[in-house]
Design an enzyme around this catalytic site. Structure first.
Site, PDB file in Angstrom:
ATOM      1  N   HIS A  76     -13.691 -20.327  16.938  1.00 15.43           N
ATOM      2  CA  HIS A  76     -13.638 -19.533  18.164  1.00 15.43           C
ATOM      3  C   HIS A  76     -14.417 -18.223  18.038  1.00 15.43           C
ATOM      4  O   HIS A  76     -14.729 -17.598  19.056  1.00 15.43           O
ATOM      5  CB  HIS A  76     -12.181 -19.271  18.571  1.00 15.43           C
ATOM      6  N   ASP A  85     -10.399 -25.418  14.178  1.00 17.39           N
ATOM      7  CA  ASP A  85     -10.883 -24.058  14.434  1.00 17.39           C
ATOM      8  C   ASP A  85     -11.615 -23.488  13.229  1.00 17.39           C
ATOM      9  O   ASP A  85     -11.374 -22.347  12.824  1.00 17.39           O
ATOM     10  CB  ASP A  85      -9.733 -23.140  14.842  1.00 17.39           C
ATOM     11  N   SER A  98     -10.004 -12.477  12.696  1.00 15.30           N
ATOM     12  CA  SER A  98     -10.200 -13.923  12.728  1.00 15.30           C
ATOM     13  C   SER A  98     -11.355 -14.324  11.827  1.00 15.30           C
ATOM     14  O   SER A  98     -12.458 -13.773  11.926  1.00 15.30           O
ATOM     15  CB  SER A  98     -10.493 -14.382  14.159  1.00 15.30           C
TER      16      SER A  98
END
Length: 431
Positions: free
Chosen positions: A73, A103, A178
Site C-alpha cells: 500500500h 500487502d 508502514s
C-alpha cells in the site's frame, strides 16, 4: 550500570529506509467531466486536471545488492519510487514484485552497493513478551525508534488486509512507519510494520507486523526473478472451527482449520484427507485457524512436503501432503467476449485453482469468472468488475466458458442474468 538499546539501533537503523512514491492522478474539474454526452458538446472546455501526489513510507534493505521490502500500500499505483537511506543518500528504485494479499512489495535500488542490511530472524522462535524495536519514519519527521514487546501472535481478522497471521506489538507505530522494521534484541528482522488500530490516527499501542518468515519467502521469489508469489496448492478448502462445531466433535476449544471440500485430483485427496477433517498442526506448529494454515503453506514453499496433524473420524493422525504449484490455466478457457451483449469487452475464464487463489475466492468454487474489464468497454460501462462470477444468463446456468459463448452467440432481445460479487447474488435485466 547503564542499559541502552543504542548498540542495537546503530547496527540495524542504517538498513531502514524512507520510501517515496509519486503518482499522477487526474482530478475532474467538473462533476460532468468524463461523461461522454457532456464531453461531446463541451469538449475541452471541461478539462481534467492532472496532479502529482506523493506518499511516504518506510522499507527495509534485506540484501546488500539493494533489495528492499516494504508494504504494497506504500507504493500502490506509483509512477516513480525513490529510496532514501539514513545517511542521506537517495536512489531511484524499481518494483520487482508486489502481492496485494499479503500487502508486501519488493524493490531494487538502482545504485552501486553494498548497502547495509538487516538479517532475517525466525518468527517461529519469538514469544509473547519478547522485547522488540520498531524503526521507521512516522509522519515524515525522520527516522524514529520506539520500543515495546510482542503483545500477541497469529492475530487474524484485524481488518487491514486479507492476510491473517500478524505479530501484534505495543511499540509505537504511526503513519509513515508502514514498511518499517520490527527487530528483536539480536538485531534480526522479525516483522514488517504494517498497520495500527487507532481512532485518532496516532498510536494507541496496538500495531501489527507481517512475520519475517513470510517476508523472506516473498523476497526470495523476487530475487530469483519471479514476478508473482504463489502459495503452494494442496487441493482443499478450509473454514473456521466454530464453537458449535467444536462442541459437536467433543473438542475442548474451537481451534484448527475445518476441511470443507477436497478436489479429487489434488494432493489432499492423494493423502487421504476428507471433508470434515480438522487440521490442527503443520510440521509440528499449531494451526489455530485457516489463516494460520495459509501462512504455514506460504512459508513452506512449493516443492516441499508437509506433515499435517489431523482430527478425523478415525481419530488423531498425521498425514504427509505434497505442496505443489497450482495447476496451470488452460489458455482455451480464457477468452475475451465480443458481440452485442452486456459482457462485450470483458475477459472471462473458467475458475481454476490458480485463478481462485489470485482472486481470493473459495477453492471449491466452480463456474465462469470475469478476470479483466477495460473501463471503456461495454462491460465496463455496465459496471462489471474483475472477480464477478457469471452464474446464470436468461435462465441457463453458466457452467463454463463454452456454455457462456453458446448463450451469447444465440443473441437475445433482452438479457436477464445473475452474477455473484463478494458472496452476494446480484440479478439484473438489460434490454
Amino acid at each position: 550500570m547503564m542499559m541502552s538499546f543504542s548498540p542495537l539501533v546503530k547496527a540495524t537503523a542504517p538498513a531502514v529506509v524512507n520510501v517515496y512514491a509519486d503518482r499522477m492522478v487526474r482530478r475532474r474539474s467538473s462533476p460532468f467531466a468524463g461523461d461522454p454526452f457532456f464531453e461531446q458538446f463541451f469538449g475541452q472546455r471541461m478539462p481534467n486536471r492532472t496532479e502529482r501526489q506523493s506518499s511516504l513510507g518506510s522499507g527495509v534493505i534485506v540484501e546488500s545488492r539493494g533489495i528492499v521490502v516494504t508494504n504494497n500500500h506504500v507504493i500502490e499505483g506509483a509512477d516513480d519510487i525513490r529510496v532514501a537511506l539514513a545517511d542521506g543518500r537517495e536512489f531511484e528504485s524499481r518494483l520487482l514484485l508486489k502481492d496485494e494479499r499479503f500487502d508486501l512489495a519488493v524493490l531494487a535500488i538502482d545504485g552501486a552497493g553494498p548497502f547495509p542490511v538487516i538479517e532475517f530472524g525466525d518468527t517461529d522462535a519469538i514469544e509473547v513478551g519478547d522485547i522488540v524495536l520498531a524503526i521507521g519514519n512516522p509522519f515524515g519527521v525522520g527516522q524514529t525508534v520506539t520500543s515495546g514487546i510482542v503483545s500477541a501472535l497469529a492475530r487474524n481478522r484485524v481488518g487491514v488486509s486479507d492476510f491473517g497471521f500478524f505479530i501484534q506489538t505495543d511499540a509505537a507505530i504511526n503513519p509513515g512507519n508502514s514498511g518499517g522494521a520490527l527487530v528483536d534484541m539480536n538485531g534480526r528482522l522479525i516483522g514488517i510494520n504494517t498497520a495500527i488500530f487507532s481512532r485518532s490516527g496516532g498510536s494507541n499501542g496496538i500495531g501489527f507486523a507481517i512475520p519475517a518468515n513470510l517476508v523472506r519467502a516473498v523476497a526470495q521469489t523476487a530475487e530469483s526473478g519471479g514476478e508473482v508469489f504463489e502459495r503452494p496448492y494442496i487441493g482443499a478448502t478450509f473454514a473456521s472451527v466454530t464453537a458449535e462445531i467444536a462442541e459437536a466433535l467433543g473438542l475442548e476449544r474451537a481451534t484448527g482449520a475445518l476441511i470443507t471440500d477436497v478436489r479429487d485430483d489434488g494432493p489432499s485427496a492423494d493423502a487421504g484427507l476428507r471433508a470434515g477433517d480438522i487440521v490442527v498442526g503443520f510440521n509440528g506448529q499449531p494451526v489455530e485457524h485457516p489463516d494460520a494454515l495459509g501462512y504455514r503453506l506460504a512459508t513452506a514453499g512449493v516443492g516441499a512436503s508437509a506433515d499435517l496433524t489431523v482430527l478425523s473420524r478415525d481419530g488423531r493422525k498425521t498425514v504427509t501432503v505434497k505442496l505443489v504449484t497450482p495447476p496451470a490455466d488452460d489458455p482455451r478457457d480464457r477468452r475475451t467476449l465480443d458481440g452485442r451483449n452486456p459482457f462485450a469487452g470483458a475477459t472471462v475464464s473458467n475458475i481454476t485453482p490458480r485463478i481462485a487463489d489470485q482472486l481470493r475466492l473459495p477453492g471449491s468454487l466452480r463456474g465462469v469468472i470475469i478476470t479483466e474489464v477495460p473501463r471503456q468497454s461495454l462491460a465496463g460501462r455496465y459496471g462489471f468488475r474483475p472477480g464477478d462470477m457469471i452464474s446464470e444468463i436468461n435462465g441457463v446456468e453458466v457452467a463454463d466458458v463454452d456454455v457462456l459463448f453458446a448463450i451469447l452467440d444465440e443473441g437475445a432481445s433482452f438479457w436477464r442474468f445473475e452474477i455473484i460479487r463478494d458472496g452476494r447474488r446480484i440479478r439484473q435485466v438489460i434490454r
